[in-house]
Design a protein around this motif. Sequence first.
Motif, mmCIF file in Angstrom:
data_model
loop_
_atom_site.group_PDB
_atom_site.id
_atom_site.type_symbol
_atom_site.label_atom_id
_atom_site.label_comp_id
_atom_site.label_asym_id
_atom_site.label_seq_id
_atom_site.Cartn_x
_atom_site.Cartn_y
_atom_site.Cartn_z
ATOM 1 N N TYR A 132 0.833 -1.206 0.000
ATOM 2 C CA TYR A 132 0.000 0.000 0.000
ATOM 3 C C TYR A 132 0.869 1.258 0.000
ATOM 4 O O TYR A 132 0.509 2.259 -0.631
ATOM 5 N N GLY A 133 2.001 1.223 0.698
ATOM 6 C CA GLY A 133 2.882 2.383 0.739
ATOM 7 C C GLY A 133 3.384 2.765 -0.634
ATOM 8 O O GLY A 133 3.354 3.953 -1.011
ATOM 9 N N PHE A 134 3.820 1.791 -1.417
ATOM 10 C CA PHE A 134 4.300 2.085 -2.774
ATOM 11 C C PHE A 134 3.140 2.416 -3.709
ATOM 12 O O PHE A 134 3.274 3.257 -4.605
ATOM 13 N N TRP A 135 2.002 1.749 -3.521
ATOM 14 C CA TRP A 135 0.844 2.028 -4.386
ATOM 15 C C TRP A 135 0.330 3.453 -4.178
ATOM 16 O O TRP A 135 -0.023 4.132 -5.141
ATOM 17 N N ARG A 136 0.309 3.902 -2.934
ATOM 18 C CA ARG A 136 -0.219 5.232 -2.627
ATOM 19 C C ARG A 136 0.801 6.340 -2.896
ATOM 20 O O ARG A 136 0.456 7.398 -3.423
ATOM 21 N N ASN A 137 2.058 6.091 -2.526
ATOM 22 C CA ASN A 137 3.059 7.166 -2.553
ATOM 23 C C ASN A 137 4.124 7.018 -3.630
ATOM 24 O O ASN A 137 4.906 7.951 -3.835
ATOM 25 N N GLY A 138 4.177 5.859 -4.283
ATOM 26 C CA GLY A 138 5.242 5.641 -5.251
ATOM 27 C C GLY A 138 6.594 5.616 -4.556
ATOM 28 O O GLY A 138 6.723 5.132 -3.420
ATOM 29 N N LEU A 139 7.598 6.178 -5.207
ATOM 30 C CA LEU A 139 8.938 6.195 -4.631
ATOM 31 C C LEU A 139 9.027 7.118 -3.415
ATOM 32 O O LEU A 139 9.999 7.037 -2.653
ATOM 33 N N ARG A 140 8.046 7.977 -3.223
ATOM 34 C CA ARG A 140 8.045 8.846 -2.037
ATOM 35 C C ARG A 140 7.904 8.038 -0.743
ATOM 36 O O ARG A 140 8.195 8.556 0.339
ATOM 37 N N PHE A 141 7.480 6.778 -0.879
ATOM 38 C CA PHE A 141 7.411 5.912 0.302
ATOM 39 C C PHE A 141 8.797 5.708 0.913
ATOM 40 O O PHE A 141 8.932 5.471 2.110
ATOM 41 N N LEU A 142 9.840 5.814 0.083
ATOM 42 C CA LEU A 142 11.204 5.629 0.568
ATOM 43 C C LEU A 142 11.649 6.771 1.477
ATOM 44 O O LEU A 142 12.686 6.648 2.143
ATOM 45 N N LYS A 143 10.876 7.863 1.516
ATOM 46 C CA LYS A 143 11.188 8.940 2.462
ATOM 47 C C LYS A 143 11.107 8.452 3.904
ATOM 48 O O LYS A 143 11.660 9.083 4.805
#
Length: 249
Positions: free
Chosen positions: A131-142
């Motif tokens: 869900y983190g990558f689906w919602r935020n894309g690469l911004r999840f890596l923040k």
Amino acid sequence: MGDPIHQFNIIKYITLGHFAGHEIAFTNSALFMAIAVLGIALLMIGATRGRALVPGRLQSLAEMSYEFVADTIRSTAGTEGMRFFPFVLSIFMFVLFMNLIGLIPYTFTVTSHIVITASLALMVFLTVVIYGFWRNGLRFLKLFVPSGIPIYILPLVTFIEVLSFLSRPVSHSVRLFANMLAGHITLKVFGGFVVMLGAFGVVGWGGAVLPLAMTIALTALELLVAVLQAYVFAILTCIYLNDAIHPGH
């Protein structure tokens, strides 16, 4: 005095088939998980079916469980976290019922097996990642790059954050498993002392008073631990889901 580990043995009831050289069987673990699901359904669906304006005991308990989990999600993941309400409520009630059922004599404590708690923890972990990558894309890596960190220690902090994130399923699962395992072993040991001393007659009965008192006290403590560990598992799930919804520090 009986073996305190024997209570955790997996007992096969029915062989359902074979897959890739492995036997698929219906065991005591599967039986008590099915009983837990049935108990949850009777409470959350059966008890609230009438939707009485003045609720009875069971309906009140179901509504309290509903509100308790909803408040927990809102306080940790915000209103956006309510989309995961069915997921968190299911986990909380499932763990709670399995913990409580395990306190009944001659039953089986499903959550005393690491394979069960690890499966639940991995399900939460994968939900957060997907869900983190689906919602935020690469911004999840923040999530792994805290703001305001000096550049010269940023690699070290990022490494620590990644390691901490990857270890979540381990701590999430072992905490529940270890508490259930240790508590039931302790109860079995003190209960065994009561039986062993009681076999010596009148003299033994006097000596059995202390372990009997300890057994009663530990049973009350285990009841508290059963509820508390279900809550801890659920609130950690909410905290981890919040990282998927709001990955920035």
